[in-house]
Design a protein around this motif. Structure first.
Motif, PDB file in Angstrom:
ATOM      1  N   UNK A 111     -58.296  69.822  42.672  1.00  0.00           N
ATOM      2  CA  UNK A 111     -57.292  69.580  41.652  1.00  0.00           C
ATOM      3  C   UNK A 111     -55.919  70.105  41.992  1.00  0.00           C
ATOM      4  N   UNK A 112     -55.658  70.339  43.294  1.00  0.00           N
ATOM      5  CA  UNK A 112     -54.379  70.931  43.695  1.00  0.00           C
ATOM      6  C   UNK A 112     -53.443  69.953  44.392  1.00  0.00           C
ATOM      7  N   UNK A 113     -53.947  68.770  44.771  1.00  0.00           N
ATOM      8  CA  UNK A 113     -53.151  67.793  45.500  1.00  0.00           C
ATOM      9  C   UNK A 113     -53.541  66.402  45.003  1.00  0.00           C
ATOM     10  N   UNK A 114     -52.551  65.557  44.781  1.00  0.00           N
ATOM     11  CA  UNK A 114     -52.835  64.211  44.322  1.00  0.00           C
ATOM     12  C   UNK A 114     -51.715  63.261  44.677  1.00  0.00           C
ATOM     13  N   UNK A 115     -51.946  61.976  44.443  1.00  0.00           N
ATOM     14  CA  UNK A 115     -50.875  61.005  44.648  1.00  0.00           C
ATOM     15  C   UNK A 115     -50.995  59.900  43.617  1.00  0.00           C
ATOM     16  N   UNK A 116     -49.886  59.229  43.393  1.00  0.00           N
ATOM     17  CA  UNK A 116     -49.812  58.128  42.438  1.00  0.00           C
ATOM     18  C   UNK A 116     -48.980  57.008  43.044  1.00  0.00           C
ATOM     19  N   UNK A 117     -49.167  55.817  42.494  1.00  0.00           N
ATOM     20  CA  UNK A 117     -48.374  54.688  42.941  1.00  0.00           C
ATOM     21  C   UNK A 117     -48.280  53.673  41.815  1.00  0.00           C
ATOM     22  N   UNK A 118     -47.252  52.855  41.859  1.00  0.00           N
ATOM     23  CA  UNK A 118     -47.053  51.825  40.851  1.00  0.00           C
ATOM     24  C   UNK A 118     -45.711  51.141  41.025  1.00  0.00           C
ATOM     25  N   UNK A 119     -45.403  50.180  40.165  1.00  0.00           N
ATOM     26  CA  UNK A 119     -44.151  49.428  40.282  1.00  0.00           C
ATOM     27  C   UNK A 119     -42.969  50.158  39.657  1.00  0.00           C
ATOM     28  N   UNK A 120     -41.785  49.853  40.154  1.00  0.00           N
ATOM     29  CA  UNK A 120     -40.547  50.348  39.539  1.00  0.00           C
ATOM     30  C   UNK A 120     -39.572  49.193  39.412  1.00  0.00           C
ATOM     31  N   UNK A 121     -38.595  49.377  38.557  1.00  0.00           N
ATOM     32  CA  UNK A 121     -37.462  48.467  38.432  1.00  0.00           C
ATOM     33  C   UNK A 121     -36.188  49.301  38.424  1.00  0.00           C
ATOM     34  N   UNK A 122     -35.214  48.910  39.227  1.00  0.00           N
ATOM     35  CA  UNK A 122     -33.953  49.630  39.348  1.00  0.00           C
ATOM     36  C   UNK A 122     -32.817  48.794  38.788  1.00  0.00           C
ATOM     37  N   UNK A 123     -31.921  49.473  38.097  1.00  0.00           N
ATOM     38  CA  UNK A 123     -30.715  48.839  37.557  1.00  0.00           C
ATOM     39  C   UNK A 123     -29.514  49.637  38.027  1.00  0.00           C
ATOM     40  N   UNK A 124     -28.434  48.934  38.339  1.00  0.00           N
ATOM     41  CA  UNK A 124     -27.269  49.589  38.924  1.00  0.00           C
ATOM     42  C   UNK A 124     -26.579  50.524  37.950  1.00  0.00           C
ATOM     43  N   UNK A 125     -26.641  50.217  36.642  1.00  0.00           N
ATOM     44  CA  UNK A 125     -25.953  51.020  35.644  1.00  0.00           C
ATOM     45  C   UNK A 125     -26.867  51.274  34.462  1.00  0.00           C
ATOM     46  N   UNK A 126     -26.756  52.437  33.814  1.00  0.00           N
ATOM     47  CA  UNK A 126     -27.553  52.696  32.612  1.00  0.00           C
ATOM     48  C   UNK A 126     -27.237  51.684  31.522  1.00  0.00           C
ATOM     49  N   UNK A 127     -28.258  51.252  30.822  1.00  0.00           N
ATOM     50  CA  UNK A 127     -28.059  50.329  29.715  1.00  0.00           C
ATOM     51  C   UNK A 127     -27.937  48.874  30.104  1.00  0.00           C
ATOM     52  N   UNK A 128     -27.893  48.585  31.395  1.00  0.00           N
ATOM     53  CA  UNK A 128     -27.794  47.200  31.861  1.00  0.00           C
ATOM     54  C   UNK A 128     -29.193  46.592  31.914  1.00  0.00           C
ATOM     55  N   UNK A 129     -29.327  45.383  31.372  1.00  0.00           N
ATOM     56  CA  UNK A 129     -30.644  44.762  31.314  1.00  0.00           C
ATOM     57  C   UNK A 129     -31.075  44.143  32.633  1.00  0.00           C
ATOM     58  N   UNK A 130     -30.148  43.618  33.410  1.00  0.00           N
ATOM     59  CA  UNK A 130     -30.514  42.911  34.636  1.00  0.00           C
ATOM     60  C   UNK A 130     -31.058  43.875  35.684  1.00  0.00           C
ATOM     61  N   UNK A 131     -32.171  43.488  36.305  1.00  0.00           N
ATOM     62  CA  UNK A 131     -32.811  44.310  37.325  1.00  0.00           C
ATOM     63  C   UNK A 131     -32.111  44.104  38.660  1.00  0.00           C
ATOM     64  N   UNK A 132     -31.725  45.202  39.299  1.00  0.00           N
ATOM     65  CA  UNK A 132     -31.069  45.141  40.604  1.00  0.00           C
ATOM     66  C   UNK A 132     -32.084  45.058  41.736  1.00  0.00           C
ATOM     67  N   UNK A 133     -33.220  45.735  41.562  1.00  0.00           N
ATOM     68  CA  UNK A 133     -34.228  45.746  42.617  1.00  0.00           C
ATOM     69  C   UNK A 133     -35.607  46.000  42.028  1.00  0.00           C
ATOM     70  N   UNK A 134     -36.601  45.382  42.650  1.00  0.00           N
ATOM     71  CA  UNK A 134     -38.003  45.613  42.317  1.00  0.00           C
ATOM     72  C   UNK A 134     -38.654  46.320  43.498  1.00  0.00           C
ATOM     73  N   UNK A 135     -39.720  47.062  43.224  1.00  0.00           N
ATOM     74  CA  UNK A 135     -40.435  47.698  44.306  1.00  0.00           C
ATOM     75  C   UNK A 135     -41.614  48.496  43.807  1.00  0.00           C
TER      76      UNK A 135
END
Length: 312
Positions: A111-135
């Motif tokens: 229980x001392x070491x772990x990892x996680x993974x999943x999708x993210x969405x990046x936007x160039x500015x806070x509050x902007x709806x359009x996604x700049x990058x997926x990954x």
């Protein structure tokens, strides 16, 4: 990282930092002492990451990462570098927005070491709806031995085109997280090639074959459910699909490991370093991270392989 546009540089460098610890003021949990408590640690890990993601969207990346990065956390910017100084140098306002969610989490039996993974969405500015990058992100975490709080030890990620609806962030938020707690090891004398007893040696043996025969051939050392991450592609799941992808890419590099960490229970570990053309004296092309796990027989198997090319 691989996003080149200046407007989302900070977002790109933060990709994969999607891990966390209990929020400020949380009461520490009792120390792990059994497989059941390791399972509890896994549940804590998932809850902590989700809380960290919420913190990032509500208070900004700088504040969130400085709260949850470990003191010795590593980010790839683009080489392995101390993570906290990077975020300390960032402005308090005006950063882009990074949203994420876990789809898989795994912890060591201790229980001392772990990892996680999943999708993210990046936007160039806070509050902007359009996604700049997926990954997709990959975060490796360690648990503080005194407070039992999860801390980000290392993170990175890859970019890809807009995924199908089933693989987007909105779908991940509504889905259950797949999990794994390592089983007990009955034989600790064998590893990759029946001679490895620690992750760095497993990586060395992997590298020897990958350099000579190509990465696909070295994936003989992979678990059947291995995950392969290459920039510009969505994650590849499963050894057969990973080997086919690597053969199609014709991937063959020289690899230069620089560090290795292992869980107290010797069942999960990770290695990282750089890679480049398999030509003496050639310039390095990028960074890599490999996560290793040991099965009940004691043999190290590759659980996850990710590379990040350096910017041109």
């Amino acid at each position: 990282m691989t996003i080149r546009r200046q407007a989302v540089l900070v977002v790109a460098l933060a990709i994969g930092g999607c891990a966390g610890q209990p929020g400020a003021g949380a009461t520490p949990e009792p120390a792990p002492s059994s497989r059941g408590v390791a399972r509890s640690a896994l549940d804590d890990l998932i809850s902590a990451e989700r809380a960290f993601a919420a913190r990032s969207t509500s208070h900004g990346m700088r504040a969130a990462f400085l709260e949850y990065l470990g003191e010795d956390a590593v980010l790839f910017i683009p080489r392995a570098s101390p993570g906290r100084p990077f975020f300390e140098s960032q402005p308090r306002t005006g950063q882009g927005r990074l949203d994420w969610a876990p789809i898989y989490a795994e912890v060591s039996r201790a229980g001392d070491l772990g990892f996680t993974t999943g999708p993210y969405e990046a936007r160039a500015k806070p509050g902007v709806d359009s996604v700049t990058a997926y990954g997709n992100f990959v975060s490796i975490w360690t648990r503080d031995p005194l407070t039992y709080a999860w801390k980000v030890a290392l993170d990175l990620g890859t970019t890809n085109e807009r995924p199908a609806a089933a693989d987007r962030l909105s779908a991940a938020r509504g889905a259950s997280v797949r999990t794994r707690v390592q089983p007990a090891i009955s034989d600790t004398t064998s590893g990759v090639g029946d001679s490895s007893v620690y992750p760095l040696r497993a990586d060395d043996l992997f590298i020897e074959r990958a350099t000579l025969e190509g990465t696909a051939a070295a994936f003989d050392a992979a678990d059947p459910d291995v995950r392969l991450y290459r920039d510009g592609r969505e994650p590849i799941k499963g050894a057969a699909a990973a080997i086919a992808t690597l053969r199609n890419l014709g991937e063959r590099f020289a690899w230069y490991p620089s560090n290795s960490v292992e869980a107290q229970s010797s069942d999960i570990g990770y290695t990282y370093g750089t890679y480049g053309p398999a030509i003496p004296g050639a310039a390095e092309l990028g960074a890599y991270v490999r996560i290793w796990r040991r099965g009940p027989t004691g043999r190290w198997r590759l659980a996850l392989d990710i590379t990040n090319p350096f910017p041109p």
